[in-house]
Design an enzyme around this catalytic site. Structure first.
Site, mmCIF file in Angstrom:
data_model
loop_
_atom_site.group_PDB
_atom_site.id
_atom_site.type_symbol
_atom_site.label_atom_id
_atom_site.label_comp_id
_atom_site.label_asym_id
_atom_site.label_seq_id
_atom_site.Cartn_x
_atom_site.Cartn_y
_atom_site.Cartn_z
ATOM 1 N N GLU A 143 0.880 -1.161 0.000
ATOM 2 C CA GLU A 143 0.000 0.000 0.000
ATOM 3 C C GLU A 143 0.925 1.220 0.000
ATOM 4 O O GLU A 143 1.788 1.318 0.872
ATOM 5 C CB GLU A 143 -0.843 -0.041 1.282
ATOM 6 C CG GLU A 143 -2.042 0.841 1.220
ATOM 7 C CD GLU A 143 -2.878 0.762 2.493
ATOM 8 O OE1 GLU A 143 -2.770 -0.220 3.241
ATOM 9 O OE2 GLU A 143 -3.639 1.718 2.714
ATOM 10 N N ARG B 44 4.173 -12.886 9.933
ATOM 11 C CA ARG B 44 4.887 -11.649 9.628
ATOM 12 C C ARG B 44 6.179 -11.581 10.435
ATOM 13 O O ARG B 44 6.308 -12.183 11.494
ATOM 14 C CB ARG B 44 4.015 -10.422 9.836
ATOM 15 C CG ARG B 44 3.701 -10.048 11.258
ATOM 16 C CD ARG B 44 3.019 -8.666 11.375
ATOM 17 N NE ARG B 44 2.109 -8.364 10.291
ATOM 18 C CZ ARG B 44 2.157 -7.234 9.559
ATOM 19 N NH1 ARG B 44 3.061 -6.309 9.787
ATOM 20 N NH2 ARG B 44 1.298 -7.010 8.608
ATOM 21 N N LYS C 161 3.711 0.831 10.132
ATOM 22 C CA LYS C 161 3.935 2.051 9.360
ATOM 23 C C LYS C 161 3.413 3.273 10.099
ATOM 24 O O LYS C 161 3.993 4.345 10.006
ATOM 25 C CB LYS C 161 3.242 1.938 7.995
ATOM 26 C CG LYS C 161 4.113 1.251 6.967
ATOM 27 C CD LYS C 161 3.495 1.340 5.595
ATOM 28 C CE LYS C 161 2.896 0.014 5.221
ATOM 29 N NZ LYS C 161 2.252 -0.018 3.914
HETATM 30 P P1 ATP Z 1 1.929 -2.154 8.230
HETATM 31 O O1 ATP Z 1 1.088 -2.961 9.158
HETATM 32 O O2 ATP Z 1 3.326 -1.949 8.696
HETATM 33 O O3 ATP Z 1 1.281 -0.892 7.769
HETATM 34 P P2 ATP Z 1 1.025 -3.515 5.916
HETATM 35 O O4 ATP Z 1 0.857 -4.960 6.006
HETATM 36 O O5 ATP Z 1 -0.215 -2.713 5.974
HETATM 37 O O6 ATP Z 1 2.116 -3.082 6.961
HETATM 38 P P3 ATP Z 1 1.434 -3.348 3.111
HETATM 39 O O7 ATP Z 1 2.004 -2.234 2.319
HETATM 40 O O8 ATP Z 1 0.004 -3.635 2.969
HETATM 41 O O9 ATP Z 1 1.795 -3.075 4.629
HETATM 42 O O10 ATP Z 1 2.289 -4.656 2.889
HETATM 43 C C1 ATP Z 1 2.684 -5.149 1.643
HETATM 44 C C2 ATP Z 1 3.016 -6.592 1.780
HETATM 45 O O11 ATP Z 1 4.061 -6.779 2.722
HETATM 46 C C3 ATP Z 1 1.832 -7.392 2.272
HETATM 47 O O12 ATP Z 1 1.746 -8.585 1.510
HETATM 48 C C4 ATP Z 1 2.156 -7.669 3.709
HETATM 49 O O13 ATP Z 1 1.603 -8.880 4.107
HETATM 50 C C5 ATP Z 1 3.685 -7.712 3.686
HETATM 51 N N1 ATP Z 1 4.224 -7.342 4.996
HETATM 52 C C6 ATP Z 1 4.015 -6.204 5.674
HETATM 53 N N2 ATP Z 1 4.630 -6.221 6.870
HETATM 54 C C7 ATP Z 1 5.260 -7.423 6.947
HETATM 55 C C8 ATP Z 1 6.065 -8.063 7.942
HETATM 56 N N3 ATP Z 1 6.356 -7.474 9.102
HETATM 57 N N4 ATP Z 1 6.545 -9.296 7.669
HETATM 58 C C9 ATP Z 1 6.267 -9.888 6.503
HETATM 59 N N5 ATP Z 1 5.519 -9.359 5.544
HETATM 60 C C10 ATP Z 1 5.014 -8.138 5.743
HETATM 61 MG MG MG Z 2 -1.774 -3.664 4.345
#
Ligand code: ATP
Ligand code: MG
Length: 552
Positions: free
Chosen positions: A34, A258, A268
């Site tokens: 995102e 994760r 984030k």
């Molecule tokens: P945050 O919770 O930090 O905002 P998010 O999951 O909303 O992270 P995205 O931009 O949606 O962030 O993530 C893109 C991809 O990265 C998704 O497939 C998500 O599952 C993966 N991802 C995000 N954080 C992690 C993590 N800590 N470990 C492994 N994969 C991750």
């Molecule tokens: Mg997300």
């Protein structure tokens, strides 16, 4: 299970089974960030997994920006995400945006309405939330649930046309308000947001929810294996439901744990707060777990990829030791980084029996791990600096460095002996007066042996260098488990950054890469560095001092 299969992670097993069963011709994965922040080490894990799986099975990976929330997203983030993925060493075959599919998603939503599987609800999100029931109690049907197909089609079209205000109406899937999985209790598919979108501008004022955008985008692209993190496992029935009811390409979702790291926050939202509140200097502050922060700190992409490999693919939540990441970069830089002499906390030494005007050129090995790196010249003279910590006025037993009357070897030079400790009026040591033994030059046949060897810098030529010593940003190992009445900002490490002026050998001027300051750590030139003012970031110390401290 064959011997080879034992080393496969569970997603690799699924892929191999699918390929063997002829379910797909080839593997297509996607990385779906995102664009609402910079990528962090958790994303790096996901990138390495998605791209790595495709590479392993001769498949491909798409980059898809999940840009369904216009309020939080920005092109700045899109650009940084692309830069970071490339830097990590991966190439996507196609770049897509969930917003590319808005028209298709709209048409599919109309299909669901026509099938009696979606309806427009006039209630606000709060009312919808409270009527959903609980895990032990079924939800209550909305009074708008049984609107006719025609009425729903008309209202949905008018939602799109901008006839309603934010929150006035939503489109919901019509599944089952008593479903044991709360996600299946008529989830919201679209909400009204009158906001400018960074790609579609003002074209849309209805935006699909994650659950109605993600799987459908996967399906549009014919993604075979859609990999996401564990918390989405309860979304999977809904993912499958939309695909099944729409009768579109059957992408499948798989979840892995994760990545969490000790002494680190990864959300984030929190990282954005650290930046906005000036607690760090920006997204690329070398203390941040962001990819750009790690890069600025001197992490190599190889070390991050290697870390992701070592972490593996788990099905259960766990927290990985930050020291594992640090060890990965140490290992990589040990092979790669040239050595230089720099004294971080200088103590002046005068070699009283060395001629005033003499200088000698010594040969120093650039990298003992890599003979191709060759040697360099360093100059030796009467006045030198050594580290303050390499001298003790009252040494404990088995202290093999310098102390009054004791001898130590200056690496690549001579053995010296401390003859006199000079102090100022306050009793602070200002200088050591030493003698050297001319017979003991490195490489000569002298039989004299001492146990300690220290690094040094010629004081008359030493380059002053700003050195930024970084340490962990937080003092608590499990930042996800802090007490509820505390904030993560209560655990900031006040010593996460110390700036010192070090003295370095002159050849440091030309160093543009990671370098090892001998006996101290690995350092990387900061982009703030200029020829007149060198600045180096400490990537990592040579040894893991935290593990030691915690064991004490
Ligand atoms: P945050 O919770 O930090 O905002 P998010 O999951 O909303 O992270 P995205 O931009 O949606 O962030 O993530 C893109 C991809 O990265 C998704 O497939 C998500 O599952 C993966 N991802 C995000 N954080 C992690 C993590 N800590 N470990 C492994 N994969 C991750
Ligand atoms: Mg997300």
């Amino acid at each position: 299970m064959s011997e080879e299969n034992k080393t496969l992670n569970f997603i690799e097993e699924i892929i191999e089974n699918d390929l063997n069963a002829g379910k797909y011709d080839s593997v297509l994965t996607r990385f779906p960030p995102e664009p609402n922040g910079y990528l962090h080490i958790g994303h790096a894990k996901s990138i390495c997994l998605n791209f790595g799986l495709a590479l392993k099975y001769g498949g491909k990976t798409n980059l898809r920006f999940d840009d369904t929330n216009p309020v939080k997203e920005d092109v700045e983030y899109v650009d940084s995400i692309k830069e970071d993925i490339k830097w990590l060493g991966f190439e996507w075959v196609a770049e897509y945006y969930a917003s590319d599919y808005f028209e298709q998603l709209y048409i599919w939503a109309q299909d669901l309405i026509r099938k009696g599987l979606a309806y427009v609800d006039d209630r606000n999100q709060e009312e919808i939330r409270t009527s959903r029931g609980t895990v032990t109690q079924p939800g209550v049907n909305s009074p708008y649930r049984d609107r006719s197909v025609d009425e729903n089609l008309d209202l949905f079209a008018r939602m799109r046309a901008g006839e309603f205000n934010d929150g006035e109406k939503v489109l919901r899937a019509k599944i089952d308000m008593a479903h044991p999985n709360m996600m299946m209790r008529d989830p919201i598919m679209y909400r009204i947001i009158h906001a400018n979108h960074h790609r579609t501008g003002d074209k849309w004022c209805i935006y699909p929810m994650y659950d109605y955008a993600h799987g459908q985008s996967d399906s549009c692209e014919h993604i075979t294996h859609s990999i996401c993190t564990l918390e989405f496992d309860i979304h999977r029935p809904l993912y499958d439901w939309f695909i099944e009811k729409l009768e579109i390409f059957p992408s499948h979702q798989y979840e892995f744990a994760r990545l969490n790291l000790t002494y680190t926050v990864m959300s984030k939202r929190k990282l954005l707060e650290l930046v906005k509140n000036g607690i760090v200097s920006g997204w690329d502050d070398p203390r941040m777990p962001t990819i750009c922060g790690l890069r600025r700190r001197g992490y190599t992409s190889e070390s991050i990829r290697n870390f992701a490999e070592k972490v593996g693919v788990a099905k259960r939540q766990n927290t990985i030791e930050l020291s594992l990441l640090e060890n990965c970069v140490r290992e990589d830089l040990n092979r790669r980084a040239e050595r230089r002499f720099a004294v971080l906390d200088p103590l002046k030494i005068v070699i009283v029996n060395y001629p005033e005007s003499k200088t000698e050129v010594m040969n120093a090995i650039n990298n003992p791990e890599n003979p191709d790196a060759g040697t360099r010249e360093i100059t030796f003279g009467r006045e030198l600096y050594i580290e303050k910590s390499d001298f003790m006025e009252v040494p404990p037993k088995k202290y093999f460095r310098l102390s009054p009357g004791a001898e130590v070897r200056l690496k690549y030079a001579y053995i010296i002996k401390c003859e006199e400790v000079v102090k100022n009026g306050k009793g602070e040591i200002t200088e050591l007066r030493c003698t050297y033994d001319p017979e003991t030059k490195s490489g000569s046949n002298s039989s004299k042996q001492v146990k300690g060897t220290v690094h040094w810098v010629n004081a008359r030529e030493a380059l002053p260098v700003e050195v930024r010593l970084y340490d962990r940003l937080f003092t608590e190992s499990h930042m996800d488990d802090i007490p509820e009445d505390k904030s993560y900002t209560d655990y900031l490490n006040p010593e996460s950054l110390t700036v010192v002026t070090a003295f370095a050998e002159t050849s440091l001027k030309d160093v543009k890469e990671s370098v090892q300051f001998e006996r101290t750590g690995y350092f990387y030139p900061d982009y703030d560095s200029t020829p007149d003012k060198l600045i180096f970031n400490r990537t990592v110390t040579l040894k893991d001092s935290w593990t030691k401290q915690n064991k004490q």
